[in-house]
Design a protein around this motif. Sequence first.
Motif, PDB file in Angstrom:
ATOM      1  N   THR A  45       0.845  -1.194   0.000  1.00  0.00           N
ATOM      2  CA  THR A  45       0.000   0.000   0.000  1.00  0.00           C
ATOM      3  C   THR A  45       0.878   1.241   0.000  1.00  0.00           C
ATOM      4  N   THR A  46       0.681   2.122  -0.975  1.00  0.00           N
ATOM      5  CA  THR A  46       1.399   3.402  -1.011  1.00  0.00           C
ATOM      6  C   THR A  46       0.363   4.502  -1.204  1.00  0.00           C
ATOM      7  N   GLU A  47       0.838   5.744  -1.175  1.00  0.00           N
ATOM      8  CA  GLU A  47      -0.098   6.856  -1.382  1.00  0.00           C
ATOM      9  C   GLU A  47      -0.711   6.801  -2.773  1.00  0.00           C
ATOM     10  N   ALA A  48       0.060   6.225  -3.704  1.00  0.00           N
ATOM     11  CA  ALA A  48      -0.410   6.176  -5.090  1.00  0.00           C
ATOM     12  C   ALA A  48      -1.415   5.049  -5.326  1.00  0.00           C
ATOM     13  N   GLY A  49      -1.583   4.167  -4.359  1.00  0.00           N
ATOM     14  CA  GLY A  49      -2.535   3.071  -4.537  1.00  0.00           C
ATOM     15  C   GLY A  49      -2.025   1.775  -3.935  1.00  0.00           C
ATOM     16  N   GLN A  50      -2.707   0.699  -4.295  1.00  0.00           N
ATOM     17  CA  GLN A  50      -2.319  -0.607  -3.758  1.00  0.00           C
ATOM     18  C   GLN A  50      -1.971  -1.554  -4.888  1.00  0.00           C
ATOM     19  N   ALA A  51      -0.959  -2.358  -4.650  1.00  0.00           N
ATOM     20  CA  ALA A  51      -0.620  -3.399  -5.616  1.00  0.00           C
ATOM     21  C   ALA A  51      -0.580  -4.731  -4.877  1.00  0.00           C
ATOM     22  N   ILE A  52      -1.207  -5.720  -5.458  1.00  0.00           N
ATOM     23  CA  ILE A  52      -1.184  -7.046  -4.856  1.00  0.00           C
ATOM     24  C   ILE A  52      -0.158  -7.866  -5.639  1.00  0.00           C
ATOM     25  N   TYR A  53       0.966  -8.124  -4.999  1.00  0.00           N
ATOM     26  CA  TYR A  53       2.056  -8.801  -5.693  1.00  0.00           C
ATOM     27  C   TYR A  53       1.939 -10.309  -5.576  1.00  0.00           C
ATOM     28  N   VAL A  54       2.186 -10.979  -6.671  1.00  0.00           N
ATOM     29  CA  VAL A  54       2.153 -12.435  -6.693  1.00  0.00           C
ATOM     30  C   VAL A  54       3.528 -12.919  -7.135  1.00  0.00           C
ATOM     31  N   ASP A  55       4.234 -13.567  -6.219  1.00  0.00           N
ATOM     32  CA  ASP A  55       5.541 -14.154  -6.553  1.00  0.00           C
ATOM     33  C   ASP A  55       5.261 -15.502  -7.213  1.00  0.00           C
ATOM     34  N   THR A  56       6.101 -15.910  -8.120  1.00  0.00           N
ATOM     35  CA  THR A  56       5.847 -17.183  -8.810  1.00  0.00           C
ATOM     36  C   THR A  56       7.083 -18.059  -8.762  1.00  0.00           C
ATOM     37  N   PRO A  57       6.908 -19.354  -8.986  1.00  0.00           N
ATOM     38  CA  PRO A  57       8.086 -20.201  -9.091  1.00  0.00           C
ATOM     39  C   PRO A  57       8.870 -19.781 -10.333  1.00  0.00           C
ATOM     40  N   GLY A  58      10.169 -19.950 -10.323  1.00  0.00           N
ATOM     41  CA  GLY A  58      10.969 -19.632 -11.498  1.00  0.00           C
ATOM     42  C   GLY A  58      10.536 -20.478 -12.676  1.00  0.00           C
ATOM     43  N   MET A  59      10.692 -19.927 -13.891  1.00  0.00           N
ATOM     44  CA  MET A  59      10.327 -20.702 -15.077  1.00  0.00           C
ATOM     45  C   MET A  59      11.553 -21.455 -15.587  1.00  0.00           C
ATOM     46  N   HIS A  60      11.345 -22.680 -15.997  1.00  0.00           N
ATOM     47  CA  HIS A  60      12.456 -23.580 -16.334  1.00  0.00           C
ATOM     48  C   HIS A  60      12.428 -23.997 -17.786  1.00  0.00           C
ATOM     49  N   ASP A  61      13.625 -24.152 -18.353  1.00  0.00           N
ATOM     50  CA  ASP A  61      13.633 -24.579 -19.752  1.00  0.00           C
ATOM     51  C   ASP A  61      13.498 -26.092 -19.897  1.00  0.00           C
ATOM     52  N   ASN A  62      13.991 -26.850 -18.929  1.00  0.00           N
ATOM     53  CA  ASN A  62      13.939 -28.305 -19.080  1.00  0.00           C
ATOM     54  C   ASN A  62      12.606 -28.852 -18.564  1.00  0.00           C
ATOM     55  N   GLU A  63      11.695 -29.076 -19.517  1.00  0.00           N
ATOM     56  CA  GLU A  63      10.359 -29.528 -19.113  1.00  0.00           C
ATOM     57  C   GLU A  63      10.277 -31.044 -19.013  1.00  0.00           C
ATOM     58  N   LYS A  64      11.429 -31.712 -19.116  1.00  0.00           N
ATOM     59  CA  LYS A  64      11.389 -33.178 -18.987  1.00  0.00           C
ATOM     60  C   LYS A  64      11.098 -33.567 -17.552  1.00  0.00           C
ATOM     61  N   ARG A  65      11.543 -32.742 -16.613  1.00  0.00           N
ATOM     62  CA  ARG A  65      11.290 -33.055 -15.203  1.00  0.00           C
ATOM     63  C   ARG A  65       9.877 -32.638 -14.815  1.00  0.00           C
TER      64      ARG A  65
END
Length: 174
Positions: A45-65
């Motif tokens: 929350t800031t004077e300019a408004g509110q932001a709801i942050y969503v952290d995510t798992p890192g994205m991976h190139d090896n989709e075999k796992r």
Amino acid sequence: CGYVALIGRPNVGKSTLMNHLLGQKISITSRKPQTTRHRIIGINTTEAGQAIYVDTPGMHDNEKRALNRYLNRTAETTLVGVEVIVWLIDGLSWQPYDDLIFKKLEQAGLPVILAVNKVDKIKDRETLLAFFAEAQQRFAFEHIIPISALKKTNLQQLEALVMELLPERDLIYP
Ligand code: GDP
């Protein structure tokens, strides 16, 4: 006010940034990749408004796992309902997989802020400028900002830009 997703490869500094934006230790930071396995949410929350942050798992190139596939799906489904994306890349080393993430984000059709993180590690100005020119050329997003999540460099500017891009709505959380 609205939802903002932090996206990027493992270890680019998403959790460090999240913790500093929210002013509390909400995401687990680690040298070891794949520490964030679920979405983590926090409100700034800031004077300019509110932001709801969503952290995510890192994205991976090896989709075999299977774990990597799961983490990528979690990161991608996080984009549903989000209004702004902050995409982090490591200022010292981007990888071919960043090109793929770039394409995915372009397709998402949402405003993207490219945050070039860890600039505290780039010691001379020329290297920094050369890096920036290349990043702008490769990842042609309108908003690109150098930051250091660790040293808190430019985080206020990033925050302000996020608020600017979010739709204007009433505050919804006390
Ligand atoms: P995540 O996997 O993307 O969530 O990355 P983390 O936030 O866990 O950070 C991974 C590693 O990079 C940790 O050792 C952090 O201390 C380090 N790190 C994060 N941001 C910065 C930064 O701006 N500068 C430097 N030098 N290190 C950073």
